[in-house]
Design a protein around this motif. Structure first.
Motif, PDB file in Angstrom:
ATOM      1  N   UNK A 138      -7.032  26.946  73.632  1.00  0.00           N
ATOM      2  CA  UNK A 138      -7.826  27.600  72.595  1.00  0.00           C
ATOM      3  C   UNK A 138      -9.109  26.805  72.371  1.00  0.00           C
ATOM      4  N   UNK A 139     -10.172  27.531  72.116  1.00  0.00           N
ATOM      5  CA  UNK A 139     -11.439  26.933  71.732  1.00  0.00           C
ATOM      6  C   UNK A 139     -11.568  27.069  70.225  1.00  0.00           C
ATOM      7  N   UNK A 140     -11.738  25.955  69.523  1.00  0.00           N
ATOM      8  CA  UNK A 140     -11.866  25.952  68.071  1.00  0.00           C
ATOM      9  C   UNK A 140     -13.309  25.616  67.727  1.00  0.00           C
ATOM     10  N   UNK A 155     -11.889  21.804  72.452  1.00  0.00           N
ATOM     11  CA  UNK A 155     -10.928  22.517  73.280  1.00  0.00           C
ATOM     12  C   UNK A 155      -9.546  21.954  72.991  1.00  0.00           C
ATOM     13  N   UNK A 156      -8.624  22.828  72.616  1.00  0.00           N
ATOM     14  CA  UNK A 156      -7.252  22.422  72.311  1.00  0.00           C
ATOM     15  C   UNK A 156      -6.368  22.899  73.450  1.00  0.00           C
ATOM     16  N   UNK A 157      -5.938  21.988  74.280  1.00  0.00           N
ATOM     17  CA  UNK A 157      -5.145  22.243  75.480  1.00  0.00           C
ATOM     18  C   UNK A 157      -5.978  22.973  76.528  1.00  0.00           C
ATOM     19  N   UNK A 158      -5.516  22.918  77.783  1.00  0.00           N
ATOM     20  CA  UNK A 158      -6.317  23.463  78.885  1.00  0.00           C
ATOM     21  C   UNK A 158      -5.494  24.297  79.866  1.00  0.00           C
ATOM     22  N   UNK A 159      -4.302  24.723  79.456  1.00  0.00           N
ATOM     23  CA  UNK A 159      -3.482  25.559  80.338  1.00  0.00           C
ATOM     24  C   UNK A 159      -2.898  24.778  81.497  1.00  0.00           C
ATOM     25  N   UNK A 160      -2.322  25.515  82.445  1.00  0.00           N
ATOM     26  CA  UNK A 160      -1.623  24.882  83.560  1.00  0.00           C
ATOM     27  C   UNK A 160      -2.404  24.934  84.869  1.00  0.00           C
ATOM     28  N   UNK A 161      -2.920  26.088  85.222  1.00  0.00           N
ATOM     29  CA  UNK A 161      -3.574  26.249  86.521  1.00  0.00           C
ATOM     30  C   UNK A 161      -4.922  25.553  86.581  1.00  0.00           C
ATOM     31  N   UNK A 162      -5.251  25.064  87.754  1.00  0.00           N
ATOM     32  CA  UNK A 162      -6.504  24.328  87.933  1.00  0.00           C
ATOM     33  C   UNK A 162      -7.715  25.175  87.573  1.00  0.00           C
ATOM     34  N   UNK A 163      -7.707  26.461  87.923  1.00  0.00           N
ATOM     35  CA  UNK A 163      -8.896  27.289  87.746  1.00  0.00           C
ATOM     36  C   UNK A 163      -8.774  28.358  86.667  1.00  0.00           C
ATOM     37  N   UNK A 164      -7.614  28.503  86.045  1.00  0.00           N
ATOM     38  CA  UNK A 164      -7.431  29.564  85.053  1.00  0.00           C
ATOM     39  C   UNK A 164      -8.373  29.400  83.869  1.00  0.00           C
TER      40      UNK A 164
END
Length: 131
Positions: free
Chosen positions: A57-59, A71-80
Motif C-alpha cells: 500500500x502507498x500511504x 510505501x508499506x510492504x512491497x508484495x512478493x513478485x519481483x515485478x508486480x
C-alpha cells in the motif's frame, strides 16, 4: 531499548492506495470515499492490475498543500509492484521511505524490482530487527 513517544502532527488528508492484494476485481464499483482503478475498455491492450499472494500500500498524507508518501510492504513478485505502479500512474521516485510489516516474502519480495527501477538512492527502510 525503551520506545520513545512519537509526536504526531495533524494532517489535512490521508490517501491509501492499495498497490498489491491477494485478489483484484476490476468490476467492483467505487464509493464516495473509494476510487477504483479505471477500466480501459477502449484498449484491451492496456495491461491490467496484477494480484498475487502478498500486500503493498502507498500511504500519502497532505498537510498545507504538501504531500508525502511512504510505501508499506512491497508484495512478493519481483515485478508486480512496479507493474501496478505503472498501471496506476504512481511515480516510485516520490516515495520517501519503505516500511516492511514483517519478514515474510509476500511482504518484501518486491524490493528487488523496486530497487532495480529506482537505482541507487538514499531512502529509509524501516523494519523490525527480527525481520
Amino acid at each position: 531499548m525503551d520506545a520513545q513517544p512519537v509526536e504526531l502532527q495533524p494532517v489535512d488528508a490521508v490517501e491509501v492506495t492499495i498497490l498489491i492484494d491477494n485478489v483484484m476485481d476490476a468490476l467492483l464499483p467505487g464509493a464516495p470515499n473509494v476510487q477504483r482503478a479505471p477500466l480501459r475498455w477502449e484498449s484491451f491492450e492496456q495491461a491490467p492490475l496484477l494480484a498475487e499472494h502478498g500486500f503493498s500500500a502507498l500511504l500519502t498524507v497532505e498537510q498545507q498543500g504538501r504531500r508525502a508518501s511512504i510505501l508499506y510492504d512491497v508484495g512478493m513478485g519481483r515485478n508486480t509492484l512496479v507493474h501496478n505502479m505503472d498501471v496506476l500512474g504512481v511515480n516510485p521516485a516520490e516515495i520517501r521511505a519503505i516500511v516492511l510489516s514483517h519478514g515474510h516474502t509476500d511482504h518484501h519480495g518486491g524490493l528487488s524490482g523496486l530497487l532495480a527501477r529506482l537505482g541507487p538512492r538514499q531512502m529509509p527502510l524501516i523494519l523490525h530487527p527480527d525481520a
